[in-house]
Design a protein around this motif. Structure first.
Motif, PDB file in Angstrom:
ATOM      1  N   SER A  62       0.802  -1.198   0.000  1.00 32.91           N
ATOM      2  CA  SER A  62       0.000   0.000   0.000  1.00 32.91           C
ATOM      3  C   SER A  62       0.846   1.263   0.000  1.00 32.91           C
ATOM      4  O   SER A  62       1.366   1.666   1.036  1.00 32.91           O
ATOM      5  CB  SER A  62      -0.915   0.005   1.231  1.00 32.91           C
ATOM      6  N   PRO A  63       0.986   1.897  -1.159  1.00 33.58           N
ATOM      7  CA  PRO A  63       1.626   3.209  -1.156  1.00 33.58           C
ATOM      8  C   PRO A  63       0.732   4.191  -0.399  1.00 33.58           C
ATOM      9  O   PRO A  63      -0.490   4.145  -0.513  1.00 33.58           O
ATOM     10  CB  PRO A  63       1.714   3.592  -2.634  1.00 33.58           C
ATOM     11  N   VAL A  64       1.348   5.041   0.389  1.00 30.29           N
ATOM     12  CA  VAL A  64       0.600   6.010   1.199  1.00 30.29           C
ATOM     13  C   VAL A  64       1.167   7.400   0.936  1.00 30.29           C
ATOM     14  O   VAL A  64       2.373   7.607   1.007  1.00 30.29           O
ATOM     15  CB  VAL A  64       0.705   5.679   2.703  1.00 30.29           C
ATOM     16  N   ASN A  65       0.284   8.343   0.638  1.00 27.52           N
ATOM     17  CA  ASN A  65       0.658   9.752   0.474  1.00 27.52           C
ATOM     18  C   ASN A  65      -0.102  10.565   1.503  1.00 27.52           C
ATOM     19  O   ASN A  65      -1.306  10.364   1.693  1.00 27.52           O
ATOM     20  CB  ASN A  65       0.329  10.253  -0.930  1.00 27.52           C
ATOM     21  N   VAL A  66       0.597  11.496   2.140  1.00 25.46           N
ATOM     22  CA  VAL A  66      -0.014  12.338   3.160  1.00 25.46           C
ATOM     23  C   VAL A  66       0.110  13.794   2.729  1.00 25.46           C
ATOM     24  O   VAL A  66       1.203  14.260   2.396  1.00 25.46           O
ATOM     25  CB  VAL A  66       0.664  12.141   4.527  1.00 25.46           C
ATOM     26  N   ASP A  67      -1.015  14.508   2.727  1.00 20.34           N
ATOM     27  CA  ASP A  67      -1.011  15.944   2.465  1.00 20.34           C
ATOM     28  C   ASP A  67      -0.712  16.660   3.778  1.00 20.34           C
ATOM     29  O   ASP A  67      -1.372  16.416   4.796  1.00 20.34           O
ATOM     30  CB  ASP A  67      -2.372  16.411   1.940  1.00 20.34           C
ATOM     31  N   TRP A  68       0.305  17.528   3.748  1.00 27.55           N
ATOM     32  CA  TRP A  68       0.699  18.277   4.938  1.00 27.55           C
ATOM     33  C   TRP A  68       0.164  19.697   4.844  1.00 27.55           C
ATOM     34  O   TRP A  68       0.141  20.298   3.774  1.00 27.55           O
ATOM     35  CB  TRP A  68       2.217  18.319   5.045  1.00 27.55           C
ATOM     36  N   HIS A  69      -0.250  20.235   5.972  1.00 22.25           N
ATOM     37  CA  HIS A  69      -0.749  21.606   6.042  1.00 22.25           C
ATOM     38  C   HIS A  69       0.162  22.380   6.993  1.00 22.25           C
ATOM     39  O   HIS A  69       0.124  22.167   8.209  1.00 22.25           O
ATOM     40  CB  HIS A  69      -2.198  21.633   6.523  1.00 22.25           C
ATOM     41  N   LEU A  70       0.998  23.249   6.404  1.00 24.73           N
ATOM     42  CA  LEU A  70       1.986  24.006   7.164  1.00 24.73           C
ATOM     43  C   LEU A  70       1.713  25.492   7.035  1.00 24.73           C
ATOM     44  O   LEU A  70       1.236  25.963   6.000  1.00 24.73           O
ATOM     45  CB  LEU A  70       3.395  23.740   6.643  1.00 24.73           C
ATOM     46  N   SER A  71       2.047  26.223   8.071  1.00 22.14           N
ATOM     47  CA  SER A  71       2.024  27.681   7.994  1.00 22.14           C
ATOM     48  C   SER A  71       3.184  28.204   8.821  1.00 22.14           C
ATOM     49  O   SER A  71       3.613  27.568   9.784  1.00 22.14           O
ATOM     50  CB  SER A  71       0.691  28.251   8.485  1.00 22.14           C
ATOM     51  N   ALA A  72       3.712  29.344   8.418  1.00 20.87           N
ATOM     52  CA  ALA A  72       4.836  29.956   9.125  1.00 20.87           C
ATOM     53  C   ALA A  72       4.377  31.280   9.718  1.00 20.87           C
ATOM     54  O   ALA A  72       3.551  31.988   9.142  1.00 20.87           O
ATOM     55  CB  ALA A  72       6.002  30.168   8.178  1.00 20.87           C
ATOM     56  N   ARG A  73       4.932  31.594  10.900  1.00 21.92           N
ATOM     57  CA  ARG A  73       4.615  32.857  11.569  1.00 21.92           C
ATOM     58  C   ARG A  73       5.835  33.302  12.352  1.00 21.92           C
ATOM     59  O   ARG A  73       6.756  32.524  12.569  1.00 21.92           O
ATOM     60  CB  ARG A  73       3.410  32.697  12.490  1.00 21.92           C
ATOM     61  N   THR A  74       5.817  34.542  12.758  1.00 18.20           N
ATOM     62  CA  THR A  74       6.909  35.010  13.603  1.00 18.20           C
ATOM     63  C   THR A  74       6.734  34.409  14.986  1.00 18.20           C
ATOM     64  O   THR A  74       5.621  34.149  15.428  1.00 18.20           O
ATOM     65  CB  THR A  74       6.926  36.546  13.703  1.00 18.20           C
ATOM     66  N   GLY A  75       7.855  34.189  15.651  1.00 21.25           N
ATOM     67  CA  GLY A  75       7.820  33.494  16.935  1.00 21.25           C
ATOM     68  C   GLY A  75       7.927  34.421  18.120  1.00 21.25           C
ATOM     69  O   GLY A  75       7.739  35.633  18.019  1.00 21.25           O
ATOM     70  N   VAL A  76       8.264  33.818  19.238  1.00 16.75           N
ATOM     71  CA  VAL A  76       8.344  34.536  20.497  1.00 16.75           C
ATOM     72  C   VAL A  76       9.527  35.483  20.540  1.00 16.75           C
ATOM     73  O   VAL A  76       9.468  36.531  21.172  1.00 16.75           O
ATOM     74  CB  VAL A  76       8.408  33.553  21.688  1.00 16.75           C
ATOM     75  N   GLY A  77      10.614  35.145  19.911  1.00 15.49           N
ATOM     76  CA  GLY A  77      11.783  36.012  19.878  1.00 15.49           C
ATOM     77  C   GLY A  77      11.670  37.007  18.746  1.00 15.49           C
ATOM     78  O   GLY A  77      10.827  36.872  17.857  1.00 15.49           O
ATOM     79  N   PRO A  78      12.550  37.999  18.756  1.00 17.98           N
ATOM     80  CA  PRO A  78      12.478  39.012  17.697  1.00 17.98           C
ATOM     81  C   PRO A  78      12.836  38.468  16.318  1.00 17.98           C
ATOM     82  O   PRO A  78      12.350  38.970  15.321  1.00 17.98           O
ATOM     83  CB  PRO A  78      13.481  40.071  18.154  1.00 17.98           C
ATOM     84  N   LEU A  79      13.669  37.455  16.287  1.00 22.00           N
ATOM     85  CA  LEU A  79      14.059  36.882  15.006  1.00 22.00           C
ATOM     86  C   LEU A  79      13.836  35.373  15.005  1.00 22.00           C
ATOM     87  O   LEU A  79      14.729  34.586  14.725  1.00 22.00           O
ATOM     88  CB  LEU A  79      15.526  37.189  14.705  1.00 22.00           C
ATOM     89  N   ALA A  80      12.625  34.982  15.300  1.00 20.63           N
ATOM     90  CA  ALA A  80      12.280  33.561  15.312  1.00 20.63           C
ATOM     91  C   ALA A  80      11.132  33.316  14.347  1.00 20.63           C
ATOM     92  O   ALA A  80      10.235  34.141  14.202  1.00 20.63           O
ATOM     93  CB  ALA A  80      11.902  33.102  16.706  1.00 20.63           C
ATOM     94  N   ILE A  81      11.195  32.175  13.703  1.00 15.11           N
ATOM     95  CA  ILE A  81      10.120  31.738  12.811  1.00 15.11           C
ATOM     96  C   ILE A  81       9.573  30.431  13.382  1.00 15.11           C
ATOM     97  O   ILE A  81      10.337  29.549  13.763  1.00 15.11           O
ATOM     98  CB  ILE A  81      10.640  31.508  11.381  1.00 15.11           C
TER      99      ILE A  81
END
Length: 93
Positions: free
Chosen positions: A3-22
């Motif tokens: 059984s081949p299996v494919n998974v769709d991923w749902h990602l989003s990026a945002r700024t983090g807690v630090g001043p230069l964190a993603i």
């Protein structure tokens, strides 16, 4: 069964807690995000596959495994990218 299996991923990026964190937010997949193609060898395997709803069982196992891995401390830590230290190192060199 194969059984081949494919998974769709749902990602989003945002700024983090630090001043230069993603921060990369990853939504755990649900059964609709998993594409399974069960390939049974022989008539008996095909009958068992259909009666046992093997597709649904594989989807459930895959989503459960991925959900557990995403909830782990290692995965949670890996979703935060601190680019501040990299910028500081480059600035000071």
């Amino acid at each position: 069964f194969e059984s081949p299996v494919n998974v769709d991923w749902h990602l989003s990026a945002r700024t983090g807690v630090g001043p230069l964190a993603i921060v990369i937010d990853i939504r755990p997949p649900d059964a609709r995000d998993v594409d399974v193609e069960v390939q049974a060898s022989g008539i008996a395997a095909r009958v068992i596959g259909r009666l046992g709803n093997v597709d649904a069982k594989i989807r459930k196992e895959v989503t459960g495994f991925i959900g557990e891995r995403l909830a782990s401390p290692e995965a949670t830590a890996a979703t935060v990218i601190d680019i501040g230290s990299t910028v500081e190192a480059m600035w000071n060199s």
